[in-house]
Design an enzyme around this catalytic site. Structure first.
Site, PDB file in Angstrom:
ATOM      1  N   GLY A   1       8.208   3.169  35.143  1.00  0.00           N
ATOM      2  CA  GLY A   1       8.603   1.961  35.854  1.00  0.00           C
ATOM      3  C   GLY A   1       7.416   1.060  36.137  1.00  0.00           C
TER       4      GLY A   1
ATOM      5  N   VAL B   1       1.394 -10.480  31.055  1.00  0.00           N
ATOM      6  CA  VAL B   1       1.574  -9.128  30.502  1.00  0.00           C
ATOM      7  C   VAL B   1       2.450  -9.191  29.262  1.00  0.00           C
ATOM      8  CG1 VAL B   1       2.644  -6.874  30.924  1.00  0.00           C
ATOM      9  CG2 VAL B   1       1.255  -7.939  32.707  1.00  0.00           C
ATOM     10  N   CYS B   2       3.547  -9.935  29.327  1.00  0.00           N
ATOM     11  CA  CYS B   2       4.520  -9.966  28.231  1.00  0.00           C
ATOM     12  C   CYS B   2       3.831 -10.296  26.907  1.00  0.00           C
ATOM     13  CB  CYS B   2       5.604 -10.999  28.545  1.00  0.00           C
ATOM     14  SG  CYS B   2       6.732 -11.279  27.183  1.00  0.00           S
TER      15      CYS B   2
ATOM     16  N   HIS C   1      30.873 -12.969   6.947  1.00  0.00           N
ATOM     17  CA  HIS C   1      30.951 -11.675   6.272  1.00  0.00           C
ATOM     18  C   HIS C   1      29.924 -11.650   5.159  1.00  0.00           C
ATOM     19  CE1 HIS C   1      32.708  -8.007   4.713  1.00  0.00           C
ATOM     20  NE2 HIS C   1      32.728  -8.552   3.503  1.00  0.00           N
TER      21      HIS C   1
ATOM     22  N   LYS D   1       6.468  -5.396  20.240  1.00  0.00           N
ATOM     23  CA  LYS D   1       7.401  -5.727  19.154  1.00  0.00           C
ATOM     24  C   LYS D   1       6.671  -5.861  17.816  1.00  0.00           C
ATOM     25  CE  LYS D   1       9.590  -5.000  21.970  1.00  0.00           C
ATOM     26  NZ  LYS D   1       9.477  -4.754  23.415  1.00  0.00           N
TER      27      LYS D   1
ATOM     28  N   ALA E   1      11.405 -10.632  31.098  1.00  0.00           N
ATOM     29  CA  ALA E   1      10.768 -11.937  30.896  1.00  0.00           C
ATOM     30  C   ALA E   1      11.789 -13.073  30.905  1.00  0.00           C
ATOM     31  CB  ALA E   1      10.009 -11.930  29.574  1.00  0.00           C
TER      32      ALA E   1
ATOM     33  N   LEU F   1      -3.365 -17.300  28.117  1.00  0.00           N
ATOM     34  CA  LEU F   1      -2.120 -17.490  28.861  1.00  0.00           C
ATOM     35  C   LEU F   1      -1.038 -16.574  28.273  1.00  0.00           C
ATOM     36  CD1 LEU F   1      -2.133 -21.385  29.227  1.00  0.00           C
ATOM     37  CD2 LEU F   1      -3.147 -19.665  30.721  1.00  0.00           C
TER      38      LEU F   1
HETATM   39  P1  NAD Z   1      12.177   2.174  33.328  1.00  0.00           P
HETATM   40  O1  NAD Z   1      12.615   2.026  34.706  1.00  0.00           O
HETATM   41  O2  NAD Z   1      12.918   1.530  32.222  1.00  0.00           O
HETATM   42  O3  NAD Z   1      12.111   3.725  32.949  1.00  0.00           O
HETATM   43  C1  NAD Z   1      11.375   4.654  33.681  1.00  0.00           C
HETATM   44  C2  NAD Z   1      12.018   6.011  33.456  1.00  0.00           C
HETATM   45  O4  NAD Z   1      11.157   6.983  34.014  1.00  0.00           O
HETATM   46  C3  NAD Z   1      13.378   6.155  34.138  1.00  0.00           C
HETATM   47  O5  NAD Z   1      14.285   6.651  33.188  1.00  0.00           O
HETATM   48  C4  NAD Z   1      13.108   7.152  35.266  1.00  0.00           C
HETATM   49  O6  NAD Z   1      14.207   7.958  35.550  1.00  0.00           O
HETATM   50  C5  NAD Z   1      11.955   7.956  34.677  1.00  0.00           C
HETATM   51  N1  NAD Z   1      11.091   8.595  35.656  1.00  0.00           N
HETATM   52  C6  NAD Z   1      10.669   8.117  36.847  1.00  0.00           C
HETATM   53  N2  NAD Z   1       9.828   8.989  37.435  1.00  0.00           N
HETATM   54  C7  NAD Z   1       9.727  10.048  36.591  1.00  0.00           C
HETATM   55  C8  NAD Z   1       8.994  11.286  36.617  1.00  0.00           C
HETATM   56  N3  NAD Z   1       8.196  11.594  37.644  1.00  0.00           N
HETATM   57  N4  NAD Z   1       9.115  12.133  35.567  1.00  0.00           N
HETATM   58  C9  NAD Z   1       9.925  11.818  34.512  1.00  0.00           C
HETATM   59  N5  NAD Z   1      10.620  10.669  34.443  1.00  0.00           N
HETATM   60  C10 NAD Z   1      10.520   9.802  35.453  1.00  0.00           C
HETATM   61  O7  NAD Z   1      10.631   1.763  33.350  1.00  0.00           O
HETATM   62  P2  NAD Z   1       9.619   1.474  32.160  1.00  0.00           P
HETATM   63  O8  NAD Z   1      10.093   2.047  30.879  1.00  0.00           O
HETATM   64  O9  NAD Z   1       8.281   1.895  32.665  1.00  0.00           O
HETATM   65  O10 NAD Z   1       9.660  -0.089  32.060  1.00  0.00           O
HETATM   66  C11 NAD Z   1       9.354  -0.865  33.226  1.00  0.00           C
HETATM   67  C12 NAD Z   1      10.100  -2.155  33.219  1.00  0.00           C
HETATM   68  O11 NAD Z   1       9.581  -2.983  32.216  1.00  0.00           O
HETATM   69  C13 NAD Z   1      11.576  -1.967  32.938  1.00  0.00           C
HETATM   70  O12 NAD Z   1      12.305  -1.923  34.139  1.00  0.00           O
HETATM   71  C14 NAD Z   1      11.918  -3.134  32.106  1.00  0.00           C
HETATM   72  O13 NAD Z   1      12.564  -4.083  32.912  1.00  0.00           O
HETATM   73  C15 NAD Z   1      10.602  -3.700  31.613  1.00  0.00           C
HETATM   74  N6  NAD Z   1      10.539  -3.562  30.172  1.00  0.00           N
HETATM   75  C16 NAD Z   1      11.451  -4.197  29.407  1.00  0.00           C
HETATM   76  C17 NAD Z   1      11.403  -4.050  28.043  1.00  0.00           C
HETATM   77  C18 NAD Z   1      12.424  -4.761  27.214  1.00  0.00           C
HETATM   78  O14 NAD Z   1      13.054  -5.692  27.710  1.00  0.00           O
HETATM   79  N7  NAD Z   1      12.635  -4.344  25.988  1.00  0.00           N
HETATM   80  C19 NAD Z   1      10.454  -3.263  27.443  1.00  0.00           C
HETATM   81  C20 NAD Z   1       9.540  -2.632  28.249  1.00  0.00           C
HETATM   82  C21 NAD Z   1       9.594  -2.786  29.612  1.00  0.00           C
END
Ligand code: NAD
Length: 481
Positions: free
Chosen positions: A282, A43-44, A455, A53, A331, A40
């Site tokens: 993304g 993905v997270c 502090h 992390k 998440a 369970l």
């Molecule tokens: P993201 O949307 O954060 O970043 C994707 C980046 O890829 C963007 O800056 C975009 O401009 C760039 N991009 C898109 N197409 C491109 C291309 N063809 N060439 C070069 N750059 C391109 O997506 P992610 O990093 O894949 O993460 C996905 C999601 O997962 C995020 O939206 C986030 O919500 C979640 N996530 C969160 C955390 C966290 O909370 N710390 C960590 C990992 C992922």
């Protein structure tokens, strides 16, 4: 075909899904949680937040041992045992997944390991394989909560099957420490995993399509991060896209589109070979293959299931939460929506009306923000005042050699009500919660400034940032105007 029945079914056991199942069970509902994986946590827990992390912590330790050598504490070069690192990461995942399993059991949540798809608005077909015959029968329910998450987005034009080209799931397995790696996408995942690989000794380059890293974050905060990652990463190419990937048998040949690059940018070569490529551009909602056509659920052009403020879909029996139900794909947003959906199913007037959903990028330094950003304020013509407290004025930041931080507090000019908080610096992810609380409670900057911050801590930067909203702070002198 066997038919089971349940009051509430939750589809997907990620941090949204299991939170929903637990909340429903805690209200005395009869709950079934369906997920194909025995582990369970979705993905997270298994392939995202928790393993990344775990690895980022190791990266931080490696970097710190290098940093302290300047201050009189010398360690040798780290001996990296990848098998042991993978084992440690898997132990962390297993411990957390077992914990979730125990919590489900204690609450009497029925778990079915299967792929679910809708036969109609109140019946699910359960299969052992995705889209397969419903060999595990049918499940009739009163209400369903769809929490099936998202998957890494693929760039269709770069569709290449090669072990050298990885998505985040593959990269988290650290198949090797490549000499060189190109990260496509300068967002959350690209920068976090790039940080891990760089600390392990890989020469990491990043290519980002837009004109800056982390497009959603305020530029002054990103500048702090960028200054450091320009040192830890080999190259950062902005305004650049990758147009072709070719596996040469030894490496990946990458062709760049540099048409938007200007004289002031770092220009990539037309072509470059890398040992590995990580694609992190993304995530895509998992709204396909669920038989949603057999229900009244609607999906928008981006593939997100459409919901109202109570997480209700267009089908009165089906709710949706988390990544599949829209951005931000975080998440903690999913877990919050989980409670809203369950309360709505219980007949309460529940709505998702969070004033601030914090965002944290766990890079080095971390970058976190909550509420209104300065960029959003400008786009939406919202008048704001911004108080910036640089960490050069923080005693604690000096003590840990990390003056490279910035805390900013965004307030309404007339009332000084806190509208947003942004932090870039080590531990920003832990500190942002104070900003979230302030925004949620409708605090004015005085409420933060008059709360005594211990502090010496980095949290004082939030307190002094709030003081600055009134013109002056103890550790930052501003001559009177
Ligand atoms: P993201 O949307 O954060 O970043 C994707 C980046 O890829 C963007 O800056 C975009 O401009 C760039 N991009 C898109 N197409 C491109 C291309 N063809 N060439 C070069 N750059 C391109 O997506 P992610 O990093 O894949 O993460 C996905 C999601 O997962 C995020 O939206 C986030 O919500 C979640 N996530 C969160 C955390 C966290 O909370 N710390 C960590 C990992 C992922």
């Amino acid at each position: 075909m066997s038919t089971r029945e349940t009051e509430v079914v939750v589809i997907g056991a990620g941090p949204g899904g299991y939170a929903a199942a637990f909340a429903a069970a805690d209200r005395g509902m009869q709950v079934t949680l369906v997920d194909p994986s025995e582990k369970l946590g979705g993905v997270c827990l298994n392939r995202g937040c928790i393993p990344s992390k775990t690895l980022l912590h190791l990266a931080r330790v490696i970097t710190e041992t290098k940093e302290v050598s300047e201050w009189g504490l010398k360690f040798g070069s780290p001996k990296i045992d990848l098998n042991a690192i993978r084992k440690w990461k898997d132990t962390v995942i297993a411990k957390n997944a077992a914990g979730v399993g125990q919590l489900a059991k204690a609450r009497g949540v029925q778990i079915i390991n299967a792929w679910a798809r809708f036969k109609d608005s109140q019946t699910l077909l359960l299969s052992s394989t995705p889209g397969g015959t419903p060999d595990q029968g049918e499940l009739r329910y009163g209400h369903a909560i769809l929490a099936v998450g998202s998957r890494p987005a693929v760039i269709q034009s770069l569709n290449i099957k090669s072990p050298r080209v990885m998505d985040s799931t593959a990269a988290l397995e650290i198949p090797e420490i490549p000499k060189t790696m190109l990260v496509i996408g300068g967002g959350y995942i690209g920068l976090e995993l790039g940080t891990v690989y760089a600390a392990l000794g890989c020469q990491v380059s990043v290519v980002e399509a837009t004109d800056g890293l982390l497009p959603g974050a305020d530029r002054d905060l990103v500048r702090v991060l960028e200054k450091r990652v320009r040192e830890t990463f080999k190259d950062i190419y902005l305004k650049t896209k990758v147009v072709q990937l070719e596996d040469t048998g030894k490496s990946v040949r990458v062709t760049f589109d540099r048409t938007r690059v200007t004289d002031t940018d770092v220009e990539p070569p037309p072509e470059q070979e890398y040992d590995r490529v990580l694609i992190a551009v993304g995530r895509t909602p998992n709204s396909q293959g669920l038989g949603l056509d057999n229900t009244q659920v609607t999906v928008n052009a981006k593939g997100f299931v459409e919901i109202d403020k109570s997480c209700r879909t267009a089908d009165p029996h089906i709710y949706a939460i988390g990544d599949v139900a829209g951005e931000p794909m975080l998440a903690h947003k999913a877990a919050h929506e989980a409670r809203v959906a369950v309360e709505a199913i219980a007949g309460e007037a529940a709505v998702f009306d969070a004033r601030a959903i914090p965002a944290v990028v766990f890079t080095d330094p971390e970058l976190a923000w909550a509420g209104l950003t300065e960029t959003q304020a400008a786009q939406q013509n919202i008048p704001v005042e911004v108080a910036r407290f640089p960490w050069g004025a923080s005693g604690r930041a000096t003590a840990i050699g990390r003056n490279d931080g910035l805390t900013k507090v965004i307030v309404a000019p007339d009332t000084k009500r806190v509208l947003g908080v942004g932090i870039c610096g080590v531990h920003a992810g832990e500190m942002i919660s104070e900003g979230v609380l302030a925004i949620e409670m409708g605090a004015v900057a005085h409420d933060i400034a008059l709360s005594i911050h211990p502090h010496p801590t980095l949290s004082e930067t939030v307190g002094e940032g709030a003081e600055l909203a009134y013109g002056s702070a103890t550790h930052l002198y501003r001559p009177p105007r």
